[in-house]
Design an enzyme around this catalytic site. Structure first.
Site, short mmCIF file in Angstrom:
data_model
loop_
_atom_site.label_atom_id
_atom_site.label_comp_id
_atom_site.label_asym_id
_atom_site.label_seq_id
_atom_site.Cartn_x
_atom_site.Cartn_y
_atom_site.Cartn_z
N LEU A 80 0.87 -1.17 0.00
CA LEU A 80 0.00 0.00 0.00
C LEU A 80 0.91 1.22 0.00
O LEU A 80 1.96 1.21 0.64
CB LEU A 80 -0.90 0.03 1.24
CG LEU A 80 -1.97 -1.07 1.36
CD1 LEU A 80 -2.69 -0.94 2.70
CD2 LEU A 80 -2.97 -1.00 0.22
N ASP A 81 0.51 2.28 -0.72
CA ASP A 81 1.30 3.50 -0.71
C ASP A 81 1.38 4.06 0.71
O ASP A 81 0.51 3.80 1.55
CB ASP A 81 0.67 4.55 -1.62
CG ASP A 81 0.60 4.10 -3.07
OD1 ASP A 81 1.45 3.28 -3.47
OD2 ASP A 81 -0.30 4.57 -3.79
N LYS A 82 2.40 4.86 0.96
CA LYS A 82 2.61 5.44 2.29
C LYS A 82 1.35 6.09 2.84
O LYS A 82 0.96 5.86 3.99
CB LYS A 82 3.74 6.47 2.22
CG LYS A 82 3.97 7.23 3.52
CD LYS A 82 5.02 8.31 3.36
CE LYS A 82 5.15 9.15 4.62
NZ LYS A 82 6.14 10.24 4.47
#
Length: 311
Positions: A139-141
């Site tokens: 998952l993106d930051k």
């Protein structure tokens, strides 16, 4: 050790800025990294001249780039709290908070989900190497939500096979700009690295991979739409890129959305709210849900009050 790359500028690229051109030619090297290489004298013309970033290419130049080997990162356990939804001897399912990086990388060596998992679990699958142990998907930051990690190689292989077969259920909540008029839709548009900004992805036919996202409208507001988005494939930034491609970027997205956001947000309002898969060892189906973070719910509350005319 370093790697030396020799490039020649084709005539059709005459007039382009050197830094932008290099970022497009050097695989995996961002424009900011190109700037660092230029400042350090790691980019030279054939005669030894050190050009500036804004040099306009004439075509035919021969350029040498010296790429130093990146510094090795040490990855260790760190006592970071985890929101654990499920755990057994093979897998662990967590609800990742917005703002947490999944695995260490230059600039984010500590405080990652991997550091937390190593502390909690002691050991993880080694298939993805020392920097990404146990990580099957990301998952993106600034995307919150559910993620599963593998504690051993058998579990890792079983989960990875489901992702490859598109059988893992991954459903997101997204608040996007504009009113999406179609109640549901399917976005099939290939995604690859942006031709100029190597830190972004883009819908492109060049060096791209198939990308498919299904969406369904859940709620409409004056200037925004709440969507459910389901991944069929899992490319980097896929939902963010696809929604921007449709003209409905995710609210709060610093890379693909408007420069100015009307809400005070730490990142995009995108939440992986449902994850379903067959247990990679036992074979039984598991499904997990998690509500979006408070900041997401606060924005929705504001929009719903406005919709009702409560100010």
């Amino acid at each position: 050790m370093s790697r030396r790359i020799e490039l020649e500028v084709p005539p059709q690229d005459r007039g382009k800025r050197l830094d932008a051109w290099l970022a497009g030619e050097l695989e995996g090297v961002s424009r900011s990294r190109v700037q660092q290489l230029l400042d350090a004298g790691e980019v030279t013309f054939c005669g030894g001249e050190r050009p500036k970033a804004n040099f306009r290419l004439r075509g035919g130049e021969k350029i040498q780039v010296n790429l130093p080997e990146p510094a090795r990162l040490e990855v260790g356990p760190e006592p970071i709290p985890l929101d654990i939804l499920y755990e057994d001897k093979d897998i662990i399912v967590v609800n990742k908070p917005q703002g947490m990086v999944v695995h260490p990388a230059p600039g984010n060596e500590h405080g990652t989900l991997v550091n937390a998992l190593l502390y909690h679990c002691g050991d993880l699958s080694g298939i993805n190497g020392v920097l990404r142990p146990g990580i099957v998907h990301r998952l993106d930051k600034d995307t919150s939500g559910i993620l599963v990690a593998a504690k051993n190689d058998v579990a890792h292989q079983g989960l990875a096979a489901q992702i490859k077969a598109h059988s893992m259920k991954r459903v997101y909540l997204a608040l996007v700009h504009g009113v999406v008029t179609e109640p549901r839709g399917r976005i099939e548009a290939p995604i690859g690295r942006h031709p100029v900004d190597r830190q972004r992805m883009a819908v492109t036919e060049k060096n791209s991979r198939e990308a498919i996202t299904h969406y369904r409208v859940l709620e409409q507001f004056d200037r925004y739409t709440l969507l459910e988005a389901r991944l069929e494939t899992g490319r980097t930034h896929q939902i963010r890129v696809h929604m921007a491609f449709l003209g409905h970027p995710v609210v709060g997205d610093p890379k693909y959305g408007p420069r100015h956001c009307p809400f005070d947000l730490p990142g995009q309002l995108l939440h992986a709210g449902c994850l379903g898969f067959n247990h990679p060892v036992r074979g039984d189906y598991l499904e997990f849900t998690a509500p979006p973070p408070p900041v997401f719910l606060q924005v929705l509350g504001t929009l719903r009050r406005e919709k009702k005319g409560e100010g």
